[in-house]
Design a protein around this motif. Structure first.
Motif, PDB file in Angstrom:
ATOM      1  N   PRO A 145     -26.871 -44.723  27.918  1.00  0.00           N
ATOM      2  CA  PRO A 145     -25.535 -44.233  28.280  1.00  0.00           C
ATOM      3  C   PRO A 145     -25.487 -42.702  28.276  1.00  0.00           C
ATOM      4  O   PRO A 145     -26.188 -42.049  27.503  1.00  0.00           O
ATOM      5  N   PHE A 146     -24.672 -42.156  29.162  1.00  0.00           N
ATOM      6  CA  PHE A 146     -24.417 -40.715  29.219  1.00  0.00           C
ATOM      7  C   PHE A 146     -23.049 -40.484  28.593  1.00  0.00           C
ATOM      8  O   PHE A 146     -22.047 -41.046  29.032  1.00  0.00           O
ATOM      9  N   CYS A 147     -23.003 -39.675  27.563  1.00  0.00           N
ATOM     10  CA  CYS A 147     -21.797 -39.487  26.759  1.00  0.00           C
ATOM     11  C   CYS A 147     -21.063 -38.239  27.251  1.00  0.00           C
ATOM     12  O   CYS A 147     -21.564 -37.124  27.097  1.00  0.00           O
ATOM     13  N   ASP A 148     -19.891 -38.411  27.893  1.00  0.00           N
ATOM     14  CA  ASP A 148     -19.226 -37.223  28.441  1.00  0.00           C
ATOM     15  C   ASP A 148     -18.237 -36.634  27.441  1.00  0.00           C
ATOM     16  O   ASP A 148     -17.919 -37.234  26.416  1.00  0.00           O
ATOM     17  N   ASP A 149     -17.766 -35.445  27.743  1.00  0.00           N
ATOM     18  CA  ASP A 149     -17.024 -34.654  26.758  1.00  0.00           C
ATOM     19  C   ASP A 149     -15.544 -34.989  26.698  1.00  0.00           C
ATOM     20  O   ASP A 149     -14.814 -34.454  25.865  1.00  0.00           O
ATOM     21  N   ARG A 150     -15.049 -35.887  27.558  1.00  0.00           N
ATOM     22  CA  ARG A 150     -13.615 -36.172  27.568  1.00  0.00           C
ATOM     23  C   ARG A 150     -13.223 -37.141  26.451  1.00  0.00           C
ATOM     24  O   ARG A 150     -12.142 -37.024  25.881  1.00  0.00           O
ATOM     25  N   GLU A 183     -29.518 -34.443  33.910  1.00  0.00           N
ATOM     26  CA  GLU A 183     -28.775 -33.333  34.494  1.00  0.00           C
ATOM     27  C   GLU A 183     -27.862 -32.777  33.399  1.00  0.00           C
ATOM     28  O   GLU A 183     -27.078 -33.531  32.816  1.00  0.00           O
ATOM     29  N   PRO A 184     -27.938 -31.493  33.083  1.00  0.00           N
ATOM     30  CA  PRO A 184     -27.043 -30.930  32.065  1.00  0.00           C
ATOM     31  C   PRO A 184     -25.571 -31.183  32.379  1.00  0.00           C
ATOM     32  O   PRO A 184     -24.750 -31.320  31.473  1.00  0.00           O
ATOM     33  N   ILE A 185     -25.225 -31.207  33.651  1.00  0.00           N
ATOM     34  CA  ILE A 185     -23.930 -31.709  34.119  1.00  0.00           C
ATOM     35  C   ILE A 185     -24.239 -32.640  35.274  1.00  0.00           C
ATOM     36  O   ILE A 185     -24.890 -32.227  36.242  1.00  0.00           O
ATOM     37  N   GLN A 186     -23.814 -33.885  35.174  1.00  0.00           N
ATOM     38  CA  GLN A 186     -24.159 -34.838  36.223  1.00  0.00           C
ATOM     39  C   GLN A 186     -23.482 -34.461  37.533  1.00  0.00           C
ATOM     40  O   GLN A 186     -22.297 -34.112  37.557  1.00  0.00           O
ATOM     41  N   MET A 202     -25.410 -33.965  23.326  1.00  0.00           N
ATOM     42  CA  MET A 202     -26.474 -32.986  23.555  1.00  0.00           C
ATOM     43  C   MET A 202     -27.129 -32.556  22.249  1.00  0.00           C
ATOM     44  O   MET A 202     -28.344 -32.314  22.201  1.00  0.00           O
ATOM     45  N   ASP A 203     -26.366 -32.483  21.173  1.00  0.00           N
ATOM     46  CA  ASP A 203     -26.946 -32.171  19.859  1.00  0.00           C
ATOM     47  C   ASP A 203     -27.936 -33.254  19.448  1.00  0.00           C
ATOM     48  O   ASP A 203     -29.034 -32.955  18.952  1.00  0.00           O
ATOM     49  N   GLU A 204     -27.540 -34.508  19.629  1.00  0.00           N
ATOM     50  CA  GLU A 204     -28.408 -35.627  19.262  1.00  0.00           C
ATOM     51  C   GLU A 204     -29.663 -35.640  20.124  1.00  0.00           C
ATOM     52  O   GLU A 204     -30.778 -35.864  19.636  1.00  0.00           O
ATOM     53  N   TRP A 245     -28.388 -21.346  33.800  1.00  0.00           N
ATOM     54  CA  TRP A 245     -28.709 -22.772  33.819  1.00  0.00           C
ATOM     55  C   TRP A 245     -27.610 -23.557  33.114  1.00  0.00           C
ATOM     56  O   TRP A 245     -27.035 -23.089  32.115  1.00  0.00           O
ATOM     57  N   GLY A 246     -27.339 -24.759  33.591  1.00  0.00           N
ATOM     58  CA  GLY A 246     -26.387 -25.613  32.901  1.00  0.00           C
ATOM     59  C   GLY A 246     -26.801 -25.872  31.470  1.00  0.00           C
ATOM     60  O   GLY A 246     -25.956 -25.996  30.574  1.00  0.00           O
ATOM     61  N   SER A 247     -28.105 -25.928  31.224  1.00  0.00           N
ATOM     62  CA  SER A 247     -28.624 -26.160  29.872  1.00  0.00           C
ATOM     63  C   SER A 247     -28.162 -25.105  28.890  1.00  0.00           C
ATOM     64  O   SER A 247     -28.057 -25.373  27.678  1.00  0.00           O
ATOM     65  N   ASP A 248     -27.877 -23.902  29.387  1.00  0.00           N
ATOM     66  CA  ASP A 248     -27.527 -22.792  28.507  1.00  0.00           C
ATOM     67  C   ASP A 248     -26.209 -23.019  27.769  1.00  0.00           C
ATOM     68  O   ASP A 248     -25.920 -22.327  26.786  1.00  0.00           O
ATOM     69  N   HIS A 249     -25.420 -23.984  28.207  1.00  0.00           N
ATOM     70  CA  HIS A 249     -24.138 -24.266  27.548  1.00  0.00           C
ATOM     71  C   HIS A 249     -24.298 -25.158  26.323  1.00  0.00           C
ATOM     72  O   HIS A 249     -23.343 -25.333  25.571  1.00  0.00           O
ATOM     73  N   PHE A 250     -25.504 -25.714  26.125  1.00  0.00           N
ATOM     74  CA  PHE A 250     -25.657 -26.763  25.124  1.00  0.00           C
ATOM     75  C   PHE A 250     -26.812 -26.469  24.174  1.00  0.00           C
ATOM     76  O   PHE A 250     -27.509 -25.465  24.313  1.00  0.00           O
ATOM     77  N   ALA A 251     -27.008 -27.384  23.215  1.00  0.00           N
ATOM     78  CA  ALA A 251     -28.025 -27.187  22.181  1.00  0.00           C
ATOM     79  C   ALA A 251     -29.433 -27.494  22.660  1.00  0.00           C
ATOM     80  O   ALA A 251     -30.401 -27.125  22.002  1.00  0.00           O
ATOM     81  N   ILE A 252     -29.566 -28.164  23.802  1.00  0.00           N
ATOM     82  CA  ILE A 252     -30.902 -28.551  24.265  1.00  0.00           C
ATOM     83  C   ILE A 252     -31.736 -27.337  24.637  1.00  0.00           C
ATOM     84  O   ILE A 252     -31.213 -26.302  25.059  1.00  0.00           O
TER      85      ILE A 252
END
Length: 450
Positions: A198-203, A247-250, A263-265, A293-300
């Motif tokens: 599953p892809f866990c979205d932020d909403r 995809e950092p953002i689908q 993304m932390d997990e 990069w989209g990745s730059d917004h997250f912990a990955i």
């Protein structure tokens, strides 16, 4: 065309000439994914987000050709430099067999080709420790080569992990990773061992409250992927996993933004088990989200980045130790030999830095979301995005389609994605006036369809 004063002007879409061109094109073209009977007239006025079709209609293009034209049409930030280039033939060479330069010492050319583009990409990914680039023709090829080097580097690992809603391309290897529309994969052979999560979205999702299923037990927030990889209780040995790709953002899946908990997990898991993480940045990269990069917004911290679209070529970027040392493991006829496309990609990266376009993406993206929020549009259930990678979600697919057609009639080009979402992709140097104009047309279309 004066970009500072231009506005959409539509008589009829499609017009008579457009119908003739579409019929002519279709007479020899295989069925594909054409969205509109819109025919751009390359000889007519066009600049930034404004273009003219073969019937003289002026349109405001908020698709940026699915992020593949990051600065819109005929942008002087790119075009003025290209005009200085004396065209030669061939403009494509067998770039995996030969080299190309502009005659200047390495790194000093005013017309950076493949080597200059690779140097810029290494610089843009240096915070992830990346130092090596493989150029190819498209985003799908970039993904193909990413999974190839991941399988090679993992020395026989047989599993890959992808996510529900994912879209990674249309070649057979990339198709095996797709989990969006079934039509993309139906009846085609696939790579074995690809597991989807599953892809866990932020909403709606966090480790403590998850409706996507990535964290199945709210009382004990352990992810399904961690359960699957658990050395004692899981059913997949982590050493048998060659890569995790996301995809950092689908994109095609609906412009879904992942939750921080997800993304932390993911970052913790790939680090704990030393699994190669591939970030597919083909739509979210090159400044589109307000970061490079989209990745730059997250912990990955990705081990491999795939890029294309805005670069005009495909690129697989990683560390030298991830790429195969053996020759002929990866290759591409035109990959490092498309002189003009590499020059366009290089100049695009330069323009993003020189004109502070990532900051502009943040500001103009915020403006668009605020304008739609202030309009209080009843059929709209969500407005989201990062930078100028924007999405508007509707109460039904039918409403989404009606709004999209109404926007077109008003001269605003948009694209659908997911099930009930319209994506908004203005050029990275879009102005305050252009965002206000596009948002106004969009809101009018929604009101008419309510």
């Amino acid at each position: 065309m004066d970009r500072d004063t231009a506005t959409p002007q539509v008589d009829s879409l499609p017009g008579e000439k457009a119908r003739e061109w579409v019929d002519y094109h279709r007479s020899t073209a295989a069925p594909s994914t054409y969205v509109y009977d819109f025919v751009w007239d390359v000889s007519a006025d066009a600049e930034g987000p404004f273009c003219t079709d073969v019937d003289g209609n002026v349109l405001l293009d908020f698709t940026s050709h699915v992020a593949a034209a990051p600065l819109g049409y005929n942008n002087p930030k790119i075009l003025d430099r290209l005009r200085e280039f004396d065209l030669v033939d061939p403009l494509k060479i067998a770039g995996q067999d030969f080299y190309v330069s502009h005659g200047s010492p390495p790194g000093e050319s005013e017309f950076p080709g493949p080597a200059g583009l690779m140097e810029r990409l290494v610089d843009a990914t240096s915070h992830y420790g990346m130092d090596t680039v493989f150029l190819s023709n498209s985003g799908a090829e970039a993904v193909e080569n990413a999974i190839k080097i991941a399988y090679d580097e993992s020395d026989g690992a047989k599993y890959g992990v992808t996510f529900e809603g994912a879209f990674h391309g249309r070649t057979l290897g990339a198709l095996s990773l797709n989990r969006s529309k079934s039509v993309y994969r139906r009846d085609f052979p696939e790579i074995s061992g690809v597991v989807d999560m599953p892809f866990c979205d932020d909403r709606t999702c966090s480790a403590a409250s998850c409706s996507c299923g990535f964290f199945p037990d709210e009382s004990s927030p352990v992810s399904r992927l961690r359960q699957k990889l658990d050395p004692e209780k899981g059913n997949v040995d982590p050493e048998d996993v060659a890569y995790v790709v996301l995809e950092p953002i689908q994109g095609e899946g609906g412009y879904r933004i992942p939750s921080d908990a997800f993304m932390d997990e993911l970052a913790a898991l790939v680090d704990e088990y030393d699994i190669t993480l591939i970030a597919d940045e083909i739509q979210s990269g090159v400044g589109r989200t307000g970061e490079m990069w989209g990745s730059d917004h997250f912990a990955i911290e990705p081990d491999v980045i795939t890029s294309a679209k805005a670069l005009r070529v495909g690129a697989t970027v990683s560390r030298r130790d991830v790429f195969p040392e053996e020759k002929s493991r990866i290759s591409s006829t035109w990959g490092a030999g498309d002189i003009i496309a590499s020059l366009q990609g290089s100049l695009t990266l330069d323009a993003i830095h020189d004109y502070d376009l990532m900051a502009n993406a943040v500001e103009r993206g915020r403006q668009f979301q605020e304008l739609l929020g202030d309009a209080d549009l009843a059929p709209v259930t969500d407005v989201r995005g990062k930078g100028l990678m924007l999405a508007v979600e509707f109460d039904s697919k039918e409403r989404r389609n009606e709004v999209q057609e109404t926007c077109l009639a008003k001269g605003l080009l948009t694209l659908a994605c997911g099930y009930d979402v319209i994506r908004i992709l203005p050029p990275l140097d879009v102005t305050e006036r252009e965002i206000a104009l596009g948002a106004s047309l969009f809101c009018e279309a929604v009101a008419e369809c309510a």
